[in-house]
Design an enzyme around this catalytic site. Structure first.
Site, PDB file in Angstrom:
ATOM      1  N   GLY A   1      -7.250  -5.087   7.110  1.00 29.44           N
ATOM      2  CA  GLY A   1      -6.643  -4.160   8.058  1.00 29.44           C
ATOM      3  C   GLY A   1      -7.386  -4.077   9.383  1.00 29.44           C
TER       4      GLY A   1
ATOM      5  N   GLY B   1      -1.409  -7.505   3.380  1.00 31.84           N
ATOM      6  CA  GLY B   1      -1.123  -6.088   3.575  1.00 31.84           C
ATOM      7  C   GLY B   1      -0.181  -5.902   4.745  1.00 31.84           C
TER       8      GLY B   1
ATOM      9  N   GLU C   1     -10.986 -10.683  -1.115  1.00 28.07           N
ATOM     10  CA  GLU C   1     -10.665  -9.913   0.088  1.00 28.07           C
ATOM     11  C   GLU C   1     -11.960  -9.331   0.661  1.00 28.07           C
ATOM     12  OE1 GLU C   1      -6.298  -8.531  -0.047  1.00 28.07           O
ATOM     13  OE2 GLU C   1      -7.485  -7.014  -1.073  1.00 28.07           O
TER      14      GLU C   1
ATOM     15  N   SER D   1      -6.231  -9.486   6.640  1.00 20.94           N
ATOM     16  CA  SER D   1      -5.612  -9.840   7.927  1.00 20.94           C
ATOM     17  C   SER D   1      -4.992 -11.236   7.937  1.00 20.94           C
ATOM     18  CB  SER D   1      -6.615  -9.683   9.073  1.00 20.94           C
ATOM     19  OG  SER D   1      -7.067  -8.342   9.137  1.00 20.94           O
TER      20      SER D   1
ATOM     21  N   LYS E   1       0.848  -1.200   0.000  1.00 22.82           N
ATOM     22  CA  LYS E   1       0.000   0.000   0.000  1.00 22.82           C
ATOM     23  C   LYS E   1       0.890   1.260   0.000  1.00 22.82           C
ATOM     24  CE  LYS E   1      -3.573  -2.758   2.076  1.00 22.82           C
ATOM     25  NZ  LYS E   1      -4.778  -2.856   2.886  1.00 22.82           N
TER      26      LYS E   1
HETATM   27  P1  PGA Z   1      -4.314  -6.670   5.384  1.00 25.09           P
HETATM   28  O1  PGA Z   1      -4.515  -6.111   3.882  1.00 25.09           O
HETATM   29  O2  PGA Z   1      -3.519  -7.940   5.261  1.00 25.09           O
HETATM   30  O3  PGA Z   1      -3.575  -5.583   6.097  1.00 25.09           O
HETATM   31  O4  PGA Z   1      -5.671  -6.924   5.922  1.00 25.09           O
HETATM   32  C1  PGA Z   1      -4.780  -6.969   2.812  1.00 25.09           C
HETATM   33  C2  PGA Z   1      -5.015  -6.155   1.563  1.00 25.09           C
HETATM   34  O5  PGA Z   1      -5.651  -5.104   1.636  1.00 25.09           O
HETATM   35  O6  PGA Z   1      -4.565  -6.528   0.454  1.00 25.09           O
END
Ligand code: PGA
Length: 254
Positions: free
Chosen positions: A174, A234, A168, A213, A11
């Site tokens: 997140g 992420g 997702e 996550s 990101k």
């Molecule tokens: P996260 O993000 O692992 O922090 O939940 C995953 C993503 O948005 O690709």
């Protein structure tokens, strides 16, 4: 028949120094990656060339987090698939829920980007997933079906097989909350059934990643599901030890 893909979506985190340190640390913790697992890192645009240079003699692949749907032109601030390929990228994340929510990306736009990426031999990682309200109202299958069908609309089987789908659920991104392995498997099998309706048996070769996550503590149970072919990670991809631990888990399950 499907090789795991472990992909890090950084990101908008870190500049060149952060990227360089993180990549060095990943290489240090994981000097060699098994042939049975593909590993991809997707840093911000500004660090792509540096990452490609730094990973030159490794098995790590580099991808972008977005692209414009046109090859070139008066689109201030944008970057095209053609440029990403020229820089050495092999993948591009498309239609991430953050792009859908904050940059108003529509299914139609994501389809156009997918087609353009394919035209340049850049493998799209097309993100789909429902909002919390949609899951609560029982609409999640319909929502995801619409997103998958729009992205793959009118493509040939040869094109479809180059696409990676990332499921997702937006409520799991997140948030620390993860879909249960059963919820992930149920949706992944559903996505594969949609792809089968359109492309037949080739759907068995299309990789479907789980994202939301994914962490060292839950990667094993998610990756063990028959239709979960990897992860789009992420937060945990910003920490070399966590990312490497997920790669090692995938290797042990291959
Ligand atoms: P996260 O993000 O692992 O922090 O939940 C995953 C993503 O948005 O690709």
């Amino acid at each position: 028949m499907r090789k795991f893909l472990i992909a890090g979506n950084w990101k908008m985190n870190g500049g060149a120094e952060f990227a360089s340190d993180l990549l060095s640390s990943i290489k240090e913790h994981k000097p060699a990656i098994s042939e049975d697992v593909d590993v991809l890192v997707c840093p911000p645009f500004i660090s792509l060339s540096m990452a490609i240079d730094q990973l030159h003699e490794t098995d790590l692949l580099v991808g972008a987090q977005n692209m414009h749907q046109a090859d070139e032109g008066a689109f201030t601030g944008e970057i095209s698939a053609k440029m990403l390929v020229e820089a050495g990228c092999s993948y591009v994340i498309l239609g991430h829920s953050e792009r859908r929510a904050y940059f108003h990306e529509t299914d139609q736009l994501i389809h156009e980007k997918t087609k353009n990426a394919l035209a340049h031999d850049l493998a799209p990682v097309v993100c789909v997933g429902e909002l919390l309200e949609e899951r609560k109202s029982g609409d999640h299958f319909n929502v995801v079906k619409g997103q998958v069908q729009a992205a793959f609309d009118g493509l040939s089987s040869e094109e479809a097989v180059q696409i990676v789908v990332a499921y997702e659920p937006v409520w799991a991104i997140g948030t620390g909350e993860t879909a249960s392995p059963e919820q992930a498997q149920e949706m992944h099998a559903f996505i594969r059934s949609i792809l089968k309706e359109h492309f037949g048996e080739i759907a068995d070769a299309i990789r479907i990643l789980y994202g939301g996550s994914m962490k060292p503590g839950n990667a094993g149970e998610l990756l063990q599901q028959p239709d979960v072919d990897g992860g789009l990670i992420g937060g945990a991809s910003l920490d070399a030890e966590s990312f490497v631990s997920i790669i090692t888990t995938a290797e042990s399950l291959s």
